[in-house]
Scaffold this active site. Structure first.
Site, PDB file in Angstrom:
ATOM      1  N   ASP A  34       0.860  -1.193   0.000  1.00  0.00           N
ATOM      2  CA  ASP A  34       0.000   0.000   0.000  1.00  0.00           C
ATOM      3  C   ASP A  34       0.889   1.233   0.000  1.00  0.00           C
ATOM      4  OD1 ASP A  34      -2.109   1.970   0.743  1.00  0.00           O
ATOM      5  OD2 ASP A  34      -3.269   0.177   1.190  1.00  0.00           O
ATOM      6  N   TYR A 148     -12.474   6.908 -12.660  1.00  0.00           N
ATOM      7  CA  TYR A 148     -12.577   5.623 -11.946  1.00  0.00           C
ATOM      8  C   TYR A 148     -13.187   4.562 -12.855  1.00  0.00           C
ATOM      9  CZ  TYR A 148     -13.848   2.438  -8.082  1.00  0.00           C
ATOM     10  OH  TYR A 148     -13.988   1.367  -7.243  1.00  0.00           O
TER      11      TYR A 148
END
Ligand code: UDP
Length: 317
Positions: A34, A148
């Site tokens: 991450d 997105y």
């Protein structure tokens, strides 16, 4: 026998952290990656000291280097709330495109199974209701949500190309609205927004007239569907979500009732391209994975409200 290794991108996010927990409980070793752009180490702090979990802080839009054997790659990394991807449009496009390419490259190099977290946003503002996997969608490529939606549609295309051209064992899950503990209070999505507002006595910000619908799935059900899909032999997209549909206004009223809040409802303008309806057809998941959601709306919301109650009691630092 040594444990199998799973790589989870976005491991410090809402879904990535719950998926990491599930994989550990299934006996996998987990390498969580991450860059903490929208993820938070708080979501995985309970895994500190677990010798089966390793965290690597890395932006997966750059080459992903993982030494040793890898059996499964879950690409969960992405800003995922409308507010996040409006504020991070380029990063959203990059993680869905370059990040997916790198994660697929990792799976190919390791001969690992690959699973991409795709989305019901692939259906855009749908003209077919409920949405089945064979519906191609109604997406505005240049609208604010396009960063997105199109990144995820590209990610699906890239995934199928790696499957067809490189024979990588790939899976695609189309995730519908999911909620539960570890969502960010301020991420702008309707579940944390309304619960946070109700608990703090602030007005609930209903966008438009609140007649648009959504169908909310509790996180443990979603993760169970994803895990089952990862173990399946199916390569085309599969919807995972809860078909229990309601309007946003009904949802606001349910939150007021369940929290006992006296907050008012404050109607605000509807965001551009906000889908008017959304409900998964889960016939395929039922048949293929013997999966269906088990957690009722009331039970899931109660757990989530408790989480945010506790969270809000933490003094701000
Ligand atoms: N919404 C709302 N108030 C808020 C946040 C969201 O009325 O404070 C609405 C939003 O317009 C949408 C629905 O709730 O119709 C779900 O929004 P969310 O951001 O959770 O995700 P989406 O399903 O749109 O991706």
């Amino acid at each position: 026998m040594s444990k199998k290794t799973a790589v989870v991108t976005g491991a410090a996010g809402f879904l990535g952290s719950h998926l990491s927990d599930r994989l550990l409980s299934e006996g996998y070793r987990v390498i969580g990656i991450d860059n903490l752009l929208t993820g938070n180490l708080r979501n995985i702090e309970h895994l500190t000291g677990n010798s089966d979990f390793e965290f690597i802080r890395h932006d997966v839009t750059n080459f992903i280097n993982v030494p040793g054997e890898v059996h499964l790659v879950f690409h969960m990394a992405s800003p995922a709330s409308p507010i996040d991807y409006l504020q991070l449009p380029i990063q959203t496009l990059k993680v869905g495109s370059l990040g997916t390419h790198n994660a697929l490259g990792l799976a190919k190099a390791k001969q690992a199974t690959f699973l991409i977290a795709s989305t019901s946003e692939c259906y855009g503002d749908p003209l077919i209701h409920p949405q089945r996997e064979d519906y191609w969608g109604n997406v505005n490529p240049i609208g604010p949500r396009g960063v997105y939606d199109e990144a995820k549609r590209f990610a699906e295309a890239m995934t199928m190309a790696y499957h067809r051209f490189h024979q990588v064992d790939t899976k695609i899950v189309r995730i519908f609205n999911t909620y539960g503990p570890r969502m960010r209070l301020e991420d702008g999505r309707v579940v944390p927004a309304f619960i946070g507002q109700a608990l703090q006595g602030q007005p609930l910000t209903v966008f438009g007239d609140g007649s648009q619908t959504r169908s909310f799935c509790y996180v443990s059900d979603l993760i169970d569907g994803i895990f089952r899909l990862s173990q399946s032999n199916y390569h085309e997209p599969v919807n995972i979500g809860n078909p229990g549909e309601m309007t946003v206004l009904q949802f606001a009223k349910a939150i007021l009732e369940m929290t006992g809040s006296k907050s008012e409802i404050d109607f605000r303008p509807l965001p551009v391209d906000d889908p008017k309806v959304r409900q998964p057809d889960i016939g395929l998941a039922r048949k293929l994975l013997a999966w269906e959601p088990k957690v009722s709306f009331n039970e899931g919301i109660e757990k989530t409200v408790n989480y945010f109650r506790q969270f809000l009691a933490i003094p701000a630092c």
